[in-house]
Design a protein around this motif. Structure first.
Motif, PDB file in Angstrom:
ATOM      1  N   SER A  36      23.236  42.854  39.812  1.00  0.00           N
ATOM      2  CA  SER A  36      23.450  43.188  38.396  1.00  0.00           C
ATOM      3  C   SER A  36      23.675  44.679  38.244  1.00  0.00           C
ATOM      4  O   SER A  36      23.431  45.464  39.160  1.00  0.00           O
ATOM      5  N   ARG A  37      24.158  45.074  37.078  1.00  0.00           N
ATOM      6  CA  ARG A  37      24.510  46.471  36.845  1.00  0.00           C
ATOM      7  C   ARG A  37      23.451  47.168  35.988  1.00  0.00           C
ATOM      8  O   ARG A  37      22.911  46.580  35.052  1.00  0.00           O
ATOM      9  N   LYS A  38      23.174  48.397  36.310  1.00  0.00           N
ATOM     10  CA  LYS A  38      22.285  49.247  35.531  1.00  0.00           C
ATOM     11  C   LYS A  38      22.956  50.604  35.351  1.00  0.00           C
ATOM     12  O   LYS A  38      23.569  51.126  36.280  1.00  0.00           O
ATOM     13  N   ARG A  39      22.829  51.160  34.170  1.00  0.00           N
ATOM     14  CA  ARG A  39      23.362  52.506  33.948  1.00  0.00           C
ATOM     15  C   ARG A  39      22.247  53.519  34.133  1.00  0.00           C
ATOM     16  O   ARG A  39      21.140  53.347  33.616  1.00  0.00           O
ATOM     17  N   GLY A  52      12.652  60.372  40.791  1.00  0.00           N
ATOM     18  CA  GLY A  52      12.846  59.033  40.273  1.00  0.00           C
ATOM     19  C   GLY A  52      12.421  58.903  38.823  1.00  0.00           C
ATOM     20  O   GLY A  52      13.065  58.229  38.020  1.00  0.00           O
ATOM     21  N   VAL A  53      11.342  59.607  38.439  1.00  0.00           N
ATOM     22  CA  VAL A  53      10.872  59.515  37.048  1.00  0.00           C
ATOM     23  C   VAL A  53      11.851  60.181  36.084  1.00  0.00           C
ATOM     24  O   VAL A  53      11.869  59.841  34.909  1.00  0.00           O
ATOM     25  N   ASP A  69      27.284  53.870  36.473  1.00  0.00           N
ATOM     26  CA  ASP A  69      27.005  52.438  36.488  1.00  0.00           C
ATOM     27  C   ASP A  69      26.695  52.039  37.915  1.00  0.00           C
ATOM     28  O   ASP A  69      27.560  52.096  38.800  1.00  0.00           O
ATOM     29  N   ALA A  70      25.442  51.665  38.142  1.00  0.00           N
ATOM     30  CA  ALA A  70      24.956  51.371  39.492  1.00  0.00           C
ATOM     31  C   ALA A  70      24.714  49.878  39.667  1.00  0.00           C
ATOM     32  O   ALA A  70      24.528  49.136  38.699  1.00  0.00           O
ATOM     33  N   ARG A  71      24.700  49.450  40.929  1.00  0.00           N
ATOM     34  CA  ARG A  71      24.437  48.049  41.271  1.00  0.00           C
ATOM     35  C   ARG A  71      23.028  47.928  41.839  1.00  0.00           C
ATOM     36  O   ARG A  71      22.634  48.710  42.709  1.00  0.00           O
ATOM     37  N   VAL A  72      22.278  46.963  41.340  1.00  0.00           N
ATOM     38  CA  VAL A  72      20.927  46.719  41.851  1.00  0.00           C
ATOM     39  C   VAL A  72      21.036  46.114  43.248  1.00  0.00           C
ATOM     40  O   VAL A  72      21.694  45.085  43.445  1.00  0.00           O
ATOM     41  N   VAL A  73      20.398  46.761  44.235  1.00  0.00           N
ATOM     42  CA  VAL A  73      20.438  46.230  45.613  1.00  0.00           C
ATOM     43  C   VAL A  73      19.071  45.759  46.092  1.00  0.00           C
ATOM     44  O   VAL A  73      18.994  44.987  47.057  1.00  0.00           O
ATOM     45  N   ALA A  74      17.989  46.200  45.433  1.00  0.00           N
ATOM     46  CA  ALA A  74      16.658  45.757  45.857  1.00  0.00           C
ATOM     47  C   ALA A  74      15.641  46.094  44.780  1.00  0.00           C
ATOM     48  O   ALA A  74      15.868  46.970  43.936  1.00  0.00           O
ATOM     49  N   HIS A  75      14.509  45.368  44.827  1.00  0.00           N
ATOM     50  CA  HIS A  75      13.387  45.656  43.943  1.00  0.00           C
ATOM     51  C   HIS A  75      12.115  45.679  44.778  1.00  0.00           C
ATOM     52  O   HIS A  75      11.812  44.731  45.509  1.00  0.00           O
ATOM     53  N   ASP A  76      11.389  46.784  44.696  1.00  0.00           N
ATOM     54  CA  ASP A  76      10.109  46.939  45.379  1.00  0.00           C
ATOM     55  C   ASP A  76       9.016  46.596  44.377  1.00  0.00           C
ATOM     56  O   ASP A  76       8.592  47.444  43.587  1.00  0.00           O
ATOM     57  N   ALA A  77       8.597  45.323  44.372  1.00  0.00           N
ATOM     58  CA  ALA A  77       7.638  44.866  43.367  1.00  0.00           C
ATOM     59  C   ALA A  77       6.293  45.565  43.512  1.00  0.00           C
ATOM     60  O   ALA A  77       5.626  45.873  42.510  1.00  0.00           O
ATOM     61  N   LEU A  83      13.129  50.222  41.635  1.00  0.00           N
ATOM     62  CA  LEU A  83      14.444  49.622  41.823  1.00  0.00           C
ATOM     63  C   LEU A  83      15.269  50.509  42.741  1.00  0.00           C
ATOM     64  O   LEU A  83      15.178  51.742  42.673  1.00  0.00           O
ATOM     65  N   VAL A  84      16.086  49.871  43.600  1.00  0.00           N
ATOM     66  CA  VAL A  84      17.054  50.603  44.411  1.00  0.00           C
ATOM     67  C   VAL A  84      18.433  50.318  43.826  1.00  0.00           C
ATOM     68  O   VAL A  84      18.840  49.154  43.722  1.00  0.00           O
ATOM     69  N   LEU A  85      19.128  51.374  43.425  1.00  0.00           N
ATOM     70  CA  LEU A  85      20.415  51.260  42.752  1.00  0.00           C
ATOM     71  C   LEU A  85      21.489  51.965  43.573  1.00  0.00           C
ATOM     72  O   LEU A  85      21.275  53.091  44.044  1.00  0.00           O
ATOM     73  N   GLU A  86      22.623  51.325  43.719  1.00  0.00           N
ATOM     74  CA  GLU A  86      23.694  51.862  44.560  1.00  0.00           C
ATOM     75  C   GLU A  86      24.881  52.302  43.721  1.00  0.00           C
ATOM     76  O   GLU A  86      25.330  51.583  42.822  1.00  0.00           O
ATOM     77  N   VAL A  87      25.379  53.485  44.015  1.00  0.00           N
ATOM     78  CA  VAL A  87      26.632  53.977  43.452  1.00  0.00           C
ATOM     79  C   VAL A  87      27.528  54.376  44.615  1.00  0.00           C
ATOM     80  O   VAL A  87      27.100  54.371  45.774  1.00  0.00           O
ATOM     81  N   ASP A  88      28.753  54.709  44.315  1.00  0.00           N
ATOM     82  CA  ASP A  88      29.684  55.122  45.365  1.00  0.00           C
ATOM     83  C   ASP A  88      29.151  56.380  46.044  1.00  0.00           C
ATOM     84  O   ASP A  88      29.007  57.423  45.417  1.00  0.00           O
ATOM     85  N   GLY A  89      28.811  56.280  47.302  1.00  0.00           N
ATOM     86  CA  GLY A  89      28.385  57.450  48.064  1.00  0.00           C
ATOM     87  C   GLY A  89      26.895  57.653  48.170  1.00  0.00           C
ATOM     88  O   GLY A  89      26.446  58.598  48.826  1.00  0.00           O
ATOM     89  N   GLY A  90      26.065  56.777  47.572  1.00  0.00           N
ATOM     90  CA  GLY A  90      24.629  57.002  47.672  1.00  0.00           C
ATOM     91  C   GLY A  90      23.807  55.948  46.961  1.00  0.00           C
ATOM     92  O   GLY A  90      24.335  55.064  46.277  1.00  0.00           O
ATOM     93  N   ARG A  91      22.492  56.043  47.153  1.00  0.00           N
ATOM     94  CA  ARG A  91      21.545  55.140  46.504  1.00  0.00           C
ATOM     95  C   ARG A  91      20.471  55.941  45.784  1.00  0.00           C
ATOM     96  O   ARG A  91      20.051  57.004  46.254  1.00  0.00           O
ATOM     97  N   PHE A  92      20.030  55.400  44.656  1.00  0.00           N
ATOM     98  CA  PHE A  92      18.968  56.014  43.876  1.00  0.00           C
ATOM     99  C   PHE A  92      17.768  55.080  43.842  1.00  0.00           C
ATOM    100  O   PHE A  92      17.920  53.853  43.798  1.00  0.00           O
ATOM    101  N   ILE A  93      16.573  55.663  43.832  1.00  0.00           N
ATOM    102  CA  ILE A  93      15.334  54.923  43.649  1.00  0.00           C
ATOM    103  C   ILE A  93      14.725  55.379  42.330  1.00  0.00           C
ATOM    104  O   ILE A  93      14.563  56.578  42.087  1.00  0.00           O
ATOM    105  N   THR A  94      14.401  54.412  41.480  1.00  0.00           N
ATOM    106  CA  THR A  94      13.875  54.745  40.164  1.00  0.00           C
ATOM    107  C   THR A  94      12.843  53.707  39.753  1.00  0.00           C
ATOM    108  O   THR A  94      12.940  52.537  40.148  1.00  0.00           O
TER     109      THR A  94
END
Length: 360
Positions: free
Chosen positions: A271-274, A354-355, A238-246, A251-262
């Motif tokens: 907001s939360r995204k799984r 990311g895909v 369960d990640a937290r949305v930290v930014a959106h690259d329109a 989307l940039v999603l944050e979890v404990d210890g790192g960030r994901f780009i998808t």
């Protein structure tokens, strides 16, 4: 107040020996997972009071439904039950099906309009069940259960009779229940993809026994359990949305210890995204990789490793340089493991497309 669901059922049900015990939070969705015939439905039926074992305990937030001195009959247990088949009354409209048994446990339950909007069935209220699709019928069945004003919702493989396209149609509505309602849900399935998408906690069953229970991600990444060594191993975060690259649709999603780009559409920051990170979608490097098409390169540490088949290794990773962040599971060939001199405690870089996260 005790906010747990506590059960222990031991005894014969016909020729089947059930020996199941667990305690899970009385909030969110708890998945009950295991192969067909392992006792998942029997546990649900015992909780509902439809079946009884000689040695049984069932407490919902401290209220005793069954123990050595007490057995609350099924009609007095404030539950909603959704079966594999919708079992709607064919001679009643959708509205009358929804309202059948509504409010049987007292006032203060959800309103028809609220539930119809939540499940996307407001435009179906005047229809007969025969004019509904399989997914629509099942959503009506869920709505009927919710309108009975339950304290606990039991769902017994509610999507097993649906094809994959229809499952994809109904899953967002079940996610909406999770986000909107505080009602605890016990969700039985033998399809791990459903559990990964919906559940917060997990109960693993095998041959009538509970072999583990706990937070979903913890059990997915436990090397002592069969999930981590599976060819379909994955971890749900369960990640937290930290930014959106329109401009690039990311989307940039944050979890404990790192960030994901998808890849993703605009979402509210905070907001939360799984996200589901598949073990086979992770590659490992001992050095910072050079430029590539892989968007996600996360420092991590190998926490443990075990054989996954004859020629593969399953490695549990902790995100962050110290490995203290969220856990992932990576599945790599034995040759790659040896060539990179990988071992427990090794510092690595986990690479995930990311895909791959979008596909999940």
């Amino acid at each position: 107040m005790i906010e747990n669901i506590e059960v222990r059922f031991r005894g014969l049900l016909g020729r089947f020996m059930l020996d199941a015990e667990f305690s899970v939070p009385a909030r969110g969705i708890t998945g009950i997972f295991g192969p067909s015939g392992c006792g998942k439905t029997s546990v649900l039926r015992c909780i509902a009071g439809l079946q009884r074992v000689p040695d049984g305990v069932c407490r919902i937030e401290g209220e005793v439904w069954q123990d050595a001195n007490r057995f609350v009959p099924v009609h007095r247990r404030p539950i909603g039950y959704v079966f594999q088949e919708a079992s709607l009354f064919p001679h009643l409209s959708v509205t009358r099906n929804l309202l059948f048994g509504a409010g049987k446990t007292g006032a203060g339950g959800p309103e028809l309009a609220e539930i119809a909007d939540l499940l996307g069935i407001a435009h179906l209220l005047d229809r007969a069940p025969r004019n509904l699709s399989g997914g629509e019928r099942q959503r009506v069945a869920v709505g009927r259960a919710l309108l009975s004003n339950p304290r606990l919702l039991l769902m017994d493989e509610p999507l097993s009779a649906l094809d994959r396209a229809t499952k994809s149609e109904i899953l967002p509505f079940l996610e909406g229940l999770h986000e909107t309602l505080r009602l605890p849900i016990l969700y039985v399935s033998h399809d791990m993809a459903e559990i990964e998408r919906l559940a917060d906690h997990l109960v693993l069953m095998e041959n009538g026994r509970v072999i583990a229970s706990g937070p979903l991600a913890d059990l997915q990444s436990d090397p002592g359990l069969p999930l981590a060594a599976s060819s379909e191993a994955a971890v749900s975060l369960d990640a937290r949305v930290v930014a959106h690259d329109a401009e690039n649709g990311l989307l940039v999603l944050e979890v404990d210890g790192g960030r994901f780009i998808t890849p993703g559409t605009a979402a509210v920051v905070g907001s939360r995204k799984r996200i589901r990170v598949g073990a086979g979608d992770i590659s490992l490097s001992r050095q910072v990789p050079g430029p590539s098409t892989i968007l996600n390169v996360l420092p991590a540490r190998v926490l443990s490793s075990s054989a996954a088949g004859e020629h593969e290794v399953a490695a549990v990773l902790g995100l962050g340089l110290d490995g203290a962040g969220a856990r992932l599971v990576a599945r790599v060939t034995r040759k790659s493991w040896t060539d990179l001199a990988l071992a427990d405690s090794a510092e690595v870089f986990a690479q995930i497309k990311g895909v791959a996260l979008r596909r999940a």
